[in-house]
Design a protein around this motif. Sequence first.
Motif, PDB file in Angstrom:
ATOM      1  N   SER A 516       0.819  -1.212   0.000  1.00  0.00           N
ATOM      2  CA  SER A 516       0.000   0.000   0.000  1.00  0.00           C
ATOM      3  C   SER A 516       0.849   1.256   0.000  1.00  0.00           C
ATOM      4  CB  SER A 516      -0.934   0.019   1.218  1.00  0.00           C
ATOM      5  OG  SER A 516      -1.738   1.184   1.209  1.00  0.00           O
ATOM      6  N   HIS A 517       0.318   2.295  -0.669  1.00  0.00           N
ATOM      7  CA  HIS A 517       0.908   3.629  -0.593  1.00  0.00           C
ATOM      8  C   HIS A 517       0.048   4.546   0.275  1.00  0.00           C
ATOM      9  CE1 HIS A 517      -2.314   4.302  -3.478  1.00  0.00           C
ATOM     10  NE2 HIS A 517      -2.201   5.576  -3.221  1.00  0.00           N
ATOM     11  N   ASP A 518      -1.061   3.995   0.826  1.00  0.00           N
ATOM     12  CA  ASP A 518      -2.013   4.788   1.602  1.00  0.00           C
ATOM     13  C   ASP A 518      -1.335   5.312   2.878  1.00  0.00           C
ATOM     14  OD1 ASP A 518      -4.042   5.665   3.358  1.00  0.00           O
ATOM     15  OD2 ASP A 518      -5.512   4.329   2.460  1.00  0.00           O
ATOM     16  N   ARG A 519      -1.155   6.639   2.932  1.00  0.00           N
ATOM     17  CA  ARG A 519      -0.431   7.217   4.071  1.00  0.00           C
ATOM     18  C   ARG A 519      -1.192   7.032   5.378  1.00  0.00           C
ATOM     19  NH1 ARG A 519       0.635  13.227   2.405  1.00  0.00           N
ATOM     20  NH2 ARG A 519      -1.458  12.985   1.521  1.00  0.00           N
ATOM     21  N   TRP A 520      -2.514   7.080   5.305  1.00  0.00           N
ATOM     22  CA  TRP A 520      -3.334   6.902   6.508  1.00  0.00           C
ATOM     23  C   TRP A 520      -3.113   5.506   7.093  1.00  0.00           C
ATOM     24  CZ3 TRP A 520      -6.828  10.607   8.516  1.00  0.00           C
ATOM     25  CH2 TRP A 520      -7.668  10.151   9.527  1.00  0.00           C
ATOM     26  N   LEU A 521      -3.169   4.500   6.236  1.00  0.00           N
ATOM     27  CA  LEU A 521      -2.961   3.116   6.668  1.00  0.00           C
ATOM     28  C   LEU A 521      -1.548   2.938   7.204  1.00  0.00           C
ATOM     29  CD1 LEU A 521      -4.048  -0.082   4.768  1.00  0.00           C
ATOM     30  CD2 LEU A 521      -1.721   0.134   5.629  1.00  0.00           C
ATOM     31  N   ARG A 522      -0.572   3.478   6.475  1.00  0.00           N
ATOM     32  CA  ARG A 522       0.828   3.285   6.854  1.00  0.00           C
ATOM     33  C   ARG A 522       1.148   3.938   8.199  1.00  0.00           C
ATOM     34  NH1 ARG A 522       2.652   5.958   1.741  1.00  0.00           N
ATOM     35  NH2 ARG A 522       4.454   6.534   3.022  1.00  0.00           N
ATOM     36  N   ARG A 523       0.575   5.106   8.453  1.00  0.00           N
ATOM     37  CA  ARG A 523       0.869   5.814   9.707  1.00  0.00           C
ATOM     38  C   ARG A 523       0.291   5.087  10.916  1.00  0.00           C
ATOM     39  NH1 ARG A 523       0.045  12.255   8.113  1.00  0.00           N
ATOM     40  NH2 ARG A 523       1.643  12.301   6.467  1.00  0.00           N
ATOM     41  N   ARG A 524      -0.710   4.250  10.681  1.00  0.00           N
ATOM     42  CA  ARG A 524      -1.365   3.545  11.781  1.00  0.00           C
ATOM     43  C   ARG A 524      -1.010   2.059  11.828  1.00  0.00           C
ATOM     44  NH1 ARG A 524      -3.660   7.901  10.272  1.00  0.00           N
ATOM     45  NH2 ARG A 524      -4.946   9.180  11.667  1.00  0.00           N
ATOM     46  N   TRP A 525      -0.123   1.638  10.966  1.00  0.00           N
ATOM     47  CA  TRP A 525       0.242   0.218  10.887  1.00  0.00           C
ATOM     48  C   TRP A 525       1.044  -0.185  12.126  1.00  0.00           C
ATOM     49  CZ3 TRP A 525      -1.472  -3.455   7.792  1.00  0.00           C
ATOM     50  CH2 TRP A 525      -0.806  -4.681   7.756  1.00  0.00           C
ATOM     51  N   THR A 526       0.668  -1.290  12.731  1.00  0.00           N
ATOM     52  CA  THR A 526       1.345  -1.738  13.951  1.00  0.00           C
ATOM     53  C   THR A 526       2.195  -2.985  13.726  1.00  0.00           C
ATOM     54  OG1 THR A 526      -0.613  -3.028  14.595  1.00  0.00           O
ATOM     55  CG2 THR A 526      -0.438  -0.763  15.435  1.00  0.00           C
ATOM     56  N   GLY A 527       2.105  -3.589  12.533  1.00  0.00           N
ATOM     57  CA  GLY A 527       2.896  -4.785  12.260  1.00  0.00           C
ATOM     58  C   GLY A 527       4.247  -4.437  11.666  1.00  0.00           C
ATOM     59  N   ARG A 528       4.887  -5.445  11.082  1.00  0.00           N
ATOM     60  CA  ARG A 528       6.203  -5.241  10.465  1.00  0.00           C
ATOM     61  C   ARG A 528       6.051  -4.531   9.130  1.00  0.00           C
ATOM     62  NH1 ARG A 528      10.026  -9.101   7.757  1.00  0.00           N
ATOM     63  NH2 ARG A 528       8.430 -10.707   8.050  1.00  0.00           N
ATOM     64  N   GLU A 529       7.036  -3.714   8.788  1.00  0.00           N
ATOM     65  CA  GLU A 529       7.001  -2.979   7.516  1.00  0.00           C
ATOM     66  C   GLU A 529       8.285  -3.241   6.747  1.00  0.00           C
ATOM     67  OE1 GLU A 529       6.633   1.626   5.847  1.00  0.00           O
ATOM     68  OE2 GLU A 529       5.945   1.121   7.868  1.00  0.00           O
ATOM     69  N   ILE A 530       8.143  -3.525   5.444  1.00  0.00           N
ATOM     70  CA  ILE A 530       9.285  -3.747   4.551  1.00  0.00           C
ATOM     71  C   ILE A 530       9.190  -2.734   3.420  1.00  0.00           C
ATOM     72  CG2 ILE A 530      10.357  -5.333   2.911  1.00  0.00           C
ATOM     73  CD1 ILE A 530       9.437  -7.627   4.667  1.00  0.00           C
ATOM     74  N   THR A 531      10.259  -1.999   3.195  1.00  0.00           N
ATOM     75  CA  THR A 531      10.273  -0.989   2.142  1.00  0.00           C
ATOM     76  C   THR A 531      11.117  -1.482   0.978  1.00  0.00           C
ATOM     77  OG1 THR A 531      10.039   0.780   3.774  1.00  0.00           O
ATOM     78  CG2 THR A 531      10.804   1.409   1.575  1.00  0.00           C
ATOM     79  N   LEU A 532      10.514  -1.540  -0.203  1.00  0.00           N
ATOM     80  CA  LEU A 532      11.245  -1.929  -1.406  1.00  0.00           C
ATOM     81  C   LEU A 532      11.880  -0.692  -2.022  1.00  0.00           C
ATOM     82  CD1 LEU A 532       8.743  -4.427  -3.107  1.00  0.00           C
ATOM     83  CD2 LEU A 532      10.542  -4.893  -1.434  1.00  0.00           C
ATOM     84  N   ALA A 533      13.102  -0.840  -2.483  1.00  0.00           N
ATOM     85  CA  ALA A 533      13.817   0.288  -3.086  1.00  0.00           C
ATOM     86  C   ALA A 533      13.321   0.492  -4.508  1.00  0.00           C
ATOM     87  CB  ALA A 533      15.313   0.025  -3.073  1.00  0.00           C
TER      88      ALA A 533
END
Length: 533
Positions: A516-533
């Motif tokens: 997801s690119h959804d900033r609202w979802l991302r700012r509230r995400w509590t699990g693990r996050e992986i960022t692809l380059a």
Amino acid sequence: MSAFQPITVQNLSVSFADRFVLKDVSFSVSPGERVALVGENGVGKSTVLRAIADTLDDTARSTGRISRPLDLVWLDQEPPFADETTVAEAIESVLAPLHRAVQEVEELSQRLDDPAAAARFDEVLSWAESHDAWDVDRRAQLLRDEFALADIDPGRQVGTLSGGQRSRLALATVLSRRPDALLLDEPTNHLDDATLELLAEHLCALATVVLFASHDRVFLDDVATALIDLDATVFGTDGMGGRRFGGGWTDYEQARVAARRRWEEQYALEQEELKRLRAATRIGADKIAHNRGPRDNDKFIYKFKGANVDRALARRKHDAERALAEAQERQVSKPPRELEFTARLVANTAPGPMIMGTGLVVSGRLRLDEFVVDAGEHVLVTGPNGAGKSTLLGVLAQRIPLDAGSLAVTTERIAELTQDPYFADLSRTPLQLYEPLEKLGFPALREFGLLHMRDAVRPIGALSVGQRRRFALAVIIATSPELLLLDEPTNHISLALASELEEAMGISAGTIVVASHDRWLRRRWTGREITLA
């Protein structure tokens, strides 16, 4: 040519093939205001913008009155430039009115002894000055630099640009144009975080009319001075039937829930009152002269008193009938059943690794050294457009083959929600497509709260992308997958439903991978996050 004209919409109704998309919509937007259109999918946000821009389809029938500035620019969800148009031609097509104004001012300045030419000179000069037309080319170049477009060859065809580049080109050029009114339909599509913040900054600096539709809740908070809900409750967004709410999404979400609760409470109270009044219209003589009967040698007196009883009965029934009619006339309508997503997203699994991937390569699309997910884990995959988020989900779903690397997934019960679900037969309805699952004992389609039943009986090809995605999600979760892959799950769905889906993801004990690119979802995400380059 005044730069200070509002957009005014009065009693706008639009229908297609005798089906109303909008009915009696009224609002106004003044210069300096940035107003967002919100509401359920299909309520007509894009239709309002097209009606104002006078670009409705020929099959549309519209009534009502619209007044707007002559200098109005509308940007649809897809940038307006033809594929074969060069970047330079695309820029000039937007800036041309300012260039023509400068040229006309110079030509008219040579004929100021002519009263008509002098009057026209004053008019065009005022317009050109309000748009700072003499500085537009420098301004446009600065904005192209800010929007990371400086290195693009002006002779390059627009069709060769990425979706993000085309969106940035359209927005940078329109912002440098500074029209009297700017209409934007989902302007945040294809934009990264930095560009979204830049766009918000420039829109907030405009002194002109800005009207836009967006599903980006952070953008609504950052930009909107007011919201217009095209799907407001009977009490409206202001408590008095109006659609307008002053503020952004965060405050409005609370107000919307409160308005819905007031509507439900008012309806329940009125139904109790109507029940009481209907009972009153059925009142009988035994309630007026209870247990009264004729006595010996008193028949004359009873006849006289009985007449009084009959008159009292008639009067009370008449009063009750009148009160009932008045109550029925002013009663609020029954609150329609809202889509409310409460289903369990994914089945629980035994602990341990569920996904083990190393050296994952899809040529030109994805390169990832390691991707490991434990059962029950929630993983958010982020990164810029083109980083390979959708490709990774396709690999995990075994829909896209690897060119190199190894992948092991310990379950076969995998379900993937793609950005645009595929249906082979677009003439069939969701109910027809779902029927085999229901016959196997899966929950009824309506139980998921993802699709209105009025849409479930329409051909799948006639539904919006958001409606098709909601149906696809219902099919997916009906089968209780052990691994759920969601590609941009909040795209094309209502903001309220997006919040419910996010909540369901948060409390699920199953394994979920979200891109997801959804900033609202991302700012509230509590699990693990992986960022692809």
